[in-house]
Design a protein around this motif. Sequence first.
Motif, PDB file in Angstrom:
ATOM      1  N   ILE A 139      24.085  37.876  52.372  1.00  0.00           N
ATOM      2  CA  ILE A 139      24.696  37.484  53.646  1.00  0.00           C
ATOM      3  C   ILE A 139      25.510  36.212  53.469  1.00  0.00           C
ATOM      4  CG2 ILE A 139      24.261  36.931  56.059  1.00  0.00           C
ATOM      5  CD1 ILE A 139      23.472  39.788  55.224  1.00  0.00           C
ATOM      6  N   ILE A 140      24.966  35.251  52.730  1.00  0.00           N
ATOM      7  CA  ILE A 140      25.719  34.016  52.464  1.00  0.00           C
ATOM      8  C   ILE A 140      26.982  34.330  51.662  1.00  0.00           C
ATOM      9  CG2 ILE A 140      25.644  31.741  51.390  1.00  0.00           C
ATOM     10  CD1 ILE A 140      23.910  32.033  53.916  1.00  0.00           C
ATOM     11  N   ASP A 141      26.889  35.263  50.718  1.00  0.00           N
ATOM     12  CA  ASP A 141      28.078  35.678  49.956  1.00  0.00           C
ATOM     13  C   ASP A 141      29.135  36.266  50.880  1.00  0.00           C
ATOM     14  OD1 ASP A 141      26.898  34.850  47.625  1.00  0.00           O
ATOM     15  OD2 ASP A 141      26.359  36.857  46.921  1.00  0.00           O
ATOM     16  N   ALA A 142      28.690  37.050  51.880  1.00  0.00           N
ATOM     17  CA  ALA A 142      29.639  37.639  52.832  1.00  0.00           C
ATOM     18  C   ALA A 142      30.314  36.562  53.668  1.00  0.00           C
ATOM     19  CB  ALA A 142      28.916  38.642  53.733  1.00  0.00           C
ATOM     20  N   ILE A 143      29.552  35.537  54.042  1.00  0.00           N
ATOM     21  CA  ILE A 143      30.133  34.406  54.773  1.00  0.00           C
ATOM     22  C   ILE A 143      31.168  33.697  53.904  1.00  0.00           C
ATOM     23  CG2 ILE A 143      29.605  32.118  55.719  1.00  0.00           C
ATOM     24  CD1 ILE A 143      26.924  33.270  56.682  1.00  0.00           C
ATOM     25  N   ASP A 144      30.829  33.489  52.626  1.00  0.00           N
ATOM     26  CA  ASP A 144      31.766  32.820  51.720  1.00  0.00           C
ATOM     27  C   ASP A 144      33.054  33.620  51.532  1.00  0.00           C
ATOM     28  OD1 ASP A 144      30.190  30.610  51.345  1.00  0.00           O
ATOM     29  OD2 ASP A 144      29.362  31.251  49.420  1.00  0.00           O
ATOM     30  N   LEU A 145      32.949  34.941  51.479  1.00  0.00           N
ATOM     31  CA  LEU A 145      34.159  35.767  51.357  1.00  0.00           C
ATOM     32  C   LEU A 145      35.063  35.583  52.572  1.00  0.00           C
ATOM     33  CD1 LEU A 145      32.876  39.152  49.856  1.00  0.00           C
ATOM     34  CD2 LEU A 145      34.302  37.424  48.734  1.00  0.00           C
TER      35      LEU A 145
ATOM     36  N   LYS B 249      37.240  41.440  49.869  1.00  0.00           N
ATOM     37  CA  LYS B 249      37.155  41.321  48.413  1.00  0.00           C
ATOM     38  C   LYS B 249      37.285  39.853  48.012  1.00  0.00           C
ATOM     39  CE  LYS B 249      37.010  45.784  48.044  1.00  0.00           C
ATOM     40  NZ  LYS B 249      35.713  46.448  47.722  1.00  0.00           N
ATOM     41  N   PRO B 250      36.722  39.481  46.882  1.00  0.00           N
ATOM     42  CA  PRO B 250      36.831  38.088  46.425  1.00  0.00           C
ATOM     43  C   PRO B 250      38.286  37.687  46.232  1.00  0.00           C
ATOM     44  CG  PRO B 250      35.168  39.274  45.155  1.00  0.00           C
ATOM     45  CD  PRO B 250      35.892  40.299  45.974  1.00  0.00           C
ATOM     46  N   SER B 251      38.557  36.425  46.506  1.00  0.00           N
ATOM     47  CA  SER B 251      39.896  35.894  46.258  1.00  0.00           C
ATOM     48  C   SER B 251      40.213  35.999  44.767  1.00  0.00           C
ATOM     49  CB  SER B 251      39.976  34.425  46.699  1.00  0.00           C
ATOM     50  OG  SER B 251      41.095  33.784  46.132  1.00  0.00           O
ATOM     51  N   PRO B 252      41.395  36.530  44.409  1.00  0.00           N
ATOM     52  CA  PRO B 252      41.727  36.655  42.989  1.00  0.00           C
ATOM     53  C   PRO B 252      41.852  35.298  42.292  1.00  0.00           C
ATOM     54  CG  PRO B 252      43.642  37.135  44.367  1.00  0.00           C
ATOM     55  CD  PRO B 252      42.459  37.042  45.285  1.00  0.00           C
ATOM     56  N   ILE B 253      42.012  34.238  43.082  1.00  0.00           N
ATOM     57  CA  ILE B 253      42.113  32.888  42.501  1.00  0.00           C
ATOM     58  C   ILE B 253      40.779  32.157  42.598  1.00  0.00           C
ATOM     59  CG2 ILE B 253      43.252  30.640  42.668  1.00  0.00           C
ATOM     60  CD1 ILE B 253      45.728  32.096  43.739  1.00  0.00           C
ATOM     61  N   ARG B 254      40.274  32.029  43.828  1.00  0.00           N
ATOM     62  CA  ARG B 254      39.046  31.244  44.019  1.00  0.00           C
ATOM     63  C   ARG B 254      37.854  31.884  43.302  1.00  0.00           C
ATOM     64  NH1 ARG B 254      39.861  27.241  47.526  1.00  0.00           N
ATOM     65  NH2 ARG B 254      37.637  26.858  47.836  1.00  0.00           N
ATOM     66  N   GLY B 255      37.883  33.187  43.167  1.00  0.00           N
ATOM     67  CA  GLY B 255      36.786  33.854  42.475  1.00  0.00           C
ATOM     68  C   GLY B 255      36.696  33.492  40.996  1.00  0.00           C
ATOM     69  N   LEU B 256      37.802  32.955  40.456  1.00  0.00           N
ATOM     70  CA  LEU B 256      37.830  32.576  39.036  1.00  0.00           C
ATOM     71  C   LEU B 256      37.638  31.074  38.810  1.00  0.00           C
ATOM     72  CD1 LEU B 256      40.783  34.833  37.808  1.00  0.00           C
ATOM     73  CD2 LEU B 256      38.339  35.287  37.643  1.00  0.00           C
ATOM     74  N   PHE B 257      37.528  30.318  39.894  1.00  0.00           N
ATOM     75  CA  PHE B 257      37.354  28.863  39.757  1.00  0.00           C
ATOM     76  C   PHE B 257      36.239  28.480  38.784  1.00  0.00           C
ATOM     77  CE2 PHE B 257      39.384  26.838  43.816  1.00  0.00           C
ATOM     78  CZ  PHE B 257      40.638  27.168  43.327  1.00  0.00           C
ATOM     79  N   PRO B 258      35.061  29.146  38.848  1.00  0.00           N
ATOM     80  CA  PRO B 258      33.973  28.726  37.949  1.00  0.00           C
ATOM     81  C   PRO B 258      34.342  28.809  36.467  1.00  0.00           C
ATOM     82  CG  PRO B 258      33.109  30.108  39.710  1.00  0.00           C
ATOM     83  CD  PRO B 258      34.601  30.185  39.793  1.00  0.00           C
TER      84      PRO B 258
END
Length: 468
Positions: free
Chosen positions: A312-318, A50-59
């Motif tokens: 796939i790139i999104d999965a790598i980033d996760l 799952k996305p990081s609860p912090i890094r996912g909100l950086f934008p």
Amino acid sequence: MVTHSDGIIVSASGVSTPIETNGHPVEEVVKSLPADFYTEFLSDAAKIRKPSPIRGLFPLENKPGVISLLAGKPNDAMFPFKSLSFNITTPTDPSQEQSISLSGKDLSAGLQYGPTGGLPRLLKWFIGLQTLSHGRKSGEGWSLSMGSGSQDLIYKAVSALVNPGDAVLVESPVYAGVIPMFKSLHCEQIEIETDANGVCSHSLRDILENWPIGKPKPKVFYTVPYGCNPTGMTATVERRKEVLQLAREHNFLILEDDPYFYLYFGKAARPPSYFQLELDEPEVGRVIRFDSFSKILSAGIRMGFASGPKPIIDAIDLHTASANLQSSSLIQAITLALVEEWGYANFFAHTQAVAEFYRKKRDVFESALNAHLSGLAEWCTPEAGMFFWFKLLLSPNHTPGVDEGDSEDLIRTKAYENGVLALPGTVFLPNGRKTSFVRASFSLCTEEQVNEALKRLRDVLLKERGQA
């Protein structure tokens, strides 16, 4: 086919060809596979990340007027670094140096936590590089992410696509660095033979068309298409096209590991990459490409990037967000300062000089092979990369294809005792069978060292053959 002045392919037949509509040129639309196509390819581990609860909100911090209390970023006022500067050679005149400095906002970005996928300006520069080098443009369903070297990204891609026990397709011989990745997942590594023209696509077809009924087919095929480590081979366009066709027919993804793309020094034009050639397919999205700056800027900076289907790139980033947060911001800032100073034209001038350097090193090594191992070894001349892959004729009564022997003991023990170090071919075979082949690198040694090394190897080989 149109090429950049340094041999970089800008477009190929059928790639983004302008067509006429009412007398006006219109760019041909590239069809990409839908995002949900990749669901069945993702590993169980990738599906539960799952996305990081912090890094996912950086934008969200970038919205004007927002006061962010979000991240635990240290205050850069307390960082002791105020400026960094370094000298680089001028690509068009290596005898001249340029000075580059990092300070202000650019340095601050390099000292602070940054986006998981990479600094936006550097991402944009790399996307432009892929357009010039491979004819790929944004808006075609692909994205790009940076890692701590391409090895980092390959590992994460394998983790995102392969479940424990899966069968995977790997060219053979194969880069030894990926064998432990698949072994740690207890994968069945299906070896696809290679020759001087690259992966033997007919072998791949035969394996897939005779795949056991009821057994899940492999989801990925791993290949190093230019100057392969260890064989030095470069796959022909015809072989690449058939592999792409097989990927569509048998529904697998291609992991294009390409650290030697810019180290191509063959006489013929450089073949297009898989990443480019898939533009000629009915749709794009079956290639995940891995680029590295290790061979052209510095191995120690650990700068690589992956390009491929966005899911796939999104999965790598996760995976990155939970494993190491991001690749080094400082290394990214240094790389950005360099490539922005150079621009694409000087970057290509530099890579052309790098390729020419290794062509000369190859020629020196092959001259020494002819001088010392003629009649005692067989090889094909590499057109890219940093390696020779040669077969030792371990017996004077050599019969091709009949128990050609094993180079392991001779190379690991006897050659080393005689003062020369190389790698026996068995370490590059996923299932570890015997082979009389040897891998030798020509990147570092001087002409004198190369000749002395091969003279020492000749002495050992003659003794092994009973001819000393």
